[in-house]
Write a protein that holds these residues in place. Structure first.
Motif, PDB file in Angstrom:
ATOM      1  N   THR A  92      48.334  24.681  30.767  1.00 28.53           N
ATOM      2  CA  THR A  92      49.378  24.913  31.642  1.00 28.53           C
ATOM      3  C   THR A  92      49.981  23.389  31.852  1.00 28.53           C
ATOM      4  N   PRO A  93      51.151  23.109  31.982  1.00 28.29           N
ATOM      5  CA  PRO A  93      52.229  21.772  32.070  1.00 28.29           C
ATOM      6  C   PRO A  93      52.158  21.654  33.375  1.00 28.29           C
ATOM      7  N   ILE A 118      43.642  14.603  35.463  1.00 29.56           N
ATOM      8  CA  ILE A 118      43.815  15.878  34.884  1.00 29.56           C
ATOM      9  C   ILE A 118      43.998  15.931  34.149  1.00 29.56           C
ATOM     10  N   HIS A 119      43.387  16.242  32.100  1.00 31.14           N
ATOM     11  CA  HIS A 119      44.002  16.612  31.275  1.00 31.14           C
ATOM     12  C   HIS A 119      44.193  18.053  31.025  1.00 31.14           C
ATOM     13  N   ARG A 120      45.276  17.816  29.872  1.00 30.94           N
ATOM     14  CA  ARG A 120      45.957  18.808  29.270  1.00 30.94           C
ATOM     15  C   ARG A 120      44.712  19.756  27.890  1.00 30.94           C
ATOM     16  N   PHE A 121      45.362  20.498  27.240  1.00 26.39           N
ATOM     17  CA  PHE A 121      44.481  21.387  25.834  1.00 26.39           C
ATOM     18  C   PHE A 121      45.517  21.969  25.686  1.00 26.39           C
ATOM     19  N   GLY A 122      46.151  22.976  24.601  1.00 23.73           N
ATOM     20  CA  GLY A 122      46.121  23.974  24.052  1.00 23.73           C
ATOM     21  C   GLY A 122      47.964  22.920  23.122  1.00 23.73           C
ATOM     22  N   PRO A 160      53.566  15.304  29.702  1.00 21.72           N
ATOM     23  CA  PRO A 160      52.182  14.413  29.768  1.00 21.72           C
ATOM     24  C   PRO A 160      50.803  15.328  29.525  1.00 21.72           C
ATOM     25  N   ILE A 161      49.876  14.639  28.841  1.00 23.56           N
ATOM     26  CA  ILE A 161      48.736  15.069  28.351  1.00 23.56           C
ATOM     27  C   ILE A 161      47.889  14.773  29.307  1.00 23.56           C
TER      28      ILE A 161
END
Lengths: 155, 85
Positions: free
Chosen positions: A8-9, A80-84, A91-92
């Motif tokens: 999630t963002p 903090i790192h996104r996936f999806g 921001p990634i």
């Protein structure tokens, strides 16, 4: 030390505010934000999909943070790192460090992102609108030699 | 043995993971790739001698050299160079 992997963002501003408030004795806060690019050499980026290897990603990010805290006098650090699926401009990754003085905060921050980019198991796939043909296609982003070189300087 | 695939390697092979029984003589990641290359055209395209230099190997959540010797219960993953961050 904190690591968050999420689909999630997140708001880098809000996270940094929280991080700063949680480290009141740190004279220096270092940070880096990586965002989804809007275009590549072939065309406009419509979306980015980040695949990851969940167990190994957690493990490697923890190892990277442990290394940073071992090498520099840090009070705290955050990744903090996104996936999806993400969209241009989103921001990634957020990397943040807290230390007494700026040298440790800034240097460790650079180290964290340099190592993350070559050791954390994520793979980016971009959906592109080709400028020349007008076609929409998907392509896996290639790793860059510059990233390997950047990580190698910390060995 | 559980083998996991990621990114375009996963796409080419057509699955994210599989359980395989290589012969007992296979002890290293390199030998495993030699064996995998014979499983089919997609496998030989990835694990063949001339193409495998781009393949990275992780055993039990750690990147390893292709000479790394693994145990039967190890979790093995094959993937291209990472592109996070």
């Amino acid at each position: 030390m904190a690591i968050r992997l999420q689909d999630t963002p997140f708001s880098p501003g809000a996270e940094l505010e929280r991080f700063i408030a949680a480290n009141p004795d740190a004279g220096g806060i270092g940070s880096f934000i990586g965002k989804v690019r809007r275009s590549n050499s072939q065309g406009k980026v419509l979306s980015l999909t980040l695949e990851h290897y969940p167990a190994m990603t957690e493990h490697m990010l923890r190892e990277i943070e442990t290394q940073a805290c071992h090498r520099w006098p840090l009070q705290s650090c955050l990744i903090i790192h996104r996936f999806g699926r993400l969209h241009p401009g989103e921001p990634i990754v957020l990397v943040a460090t807290a230390a007494t003085h700026r040298d440790a905060a800034l240097t460790a921050c650079t180290f964290l992102i340099d190592w993350l980019k070559t050791k954390a198991p994520f793979w980016k796939q971009e959906q592109i609108l080709n400028w020349q043909t007008g076609d929409i296609g998907s392509g896996w982003v290639d790793a860059r030699a510059e990233d390997e070189a950047a990580a190698a300087r910390w060995e | 043995m559980k083998i996991m695939y990621f990114s375009w390697i996963r796409e080419k092979i057509g699955k994210a993971q599989e359980n395989l029984q290589p012969p007992n003589s296979i002890a290293t990641a390199e030998e495993l790739m030699d064996w995998l290359a014979h499983l089919g055209p997609a496998y030989s395209e990835i694990f063949g001698i001339s193409t495998r230099s781009v393949v990275r190997v992780a055993v039990n959540l750690h990147l390893v050299d292709i000479t790394h010797a693994f145990a039967p219960d190890d979790e093995i993953a094959f993937f291209p160079p990472v592109t996070g961050g």
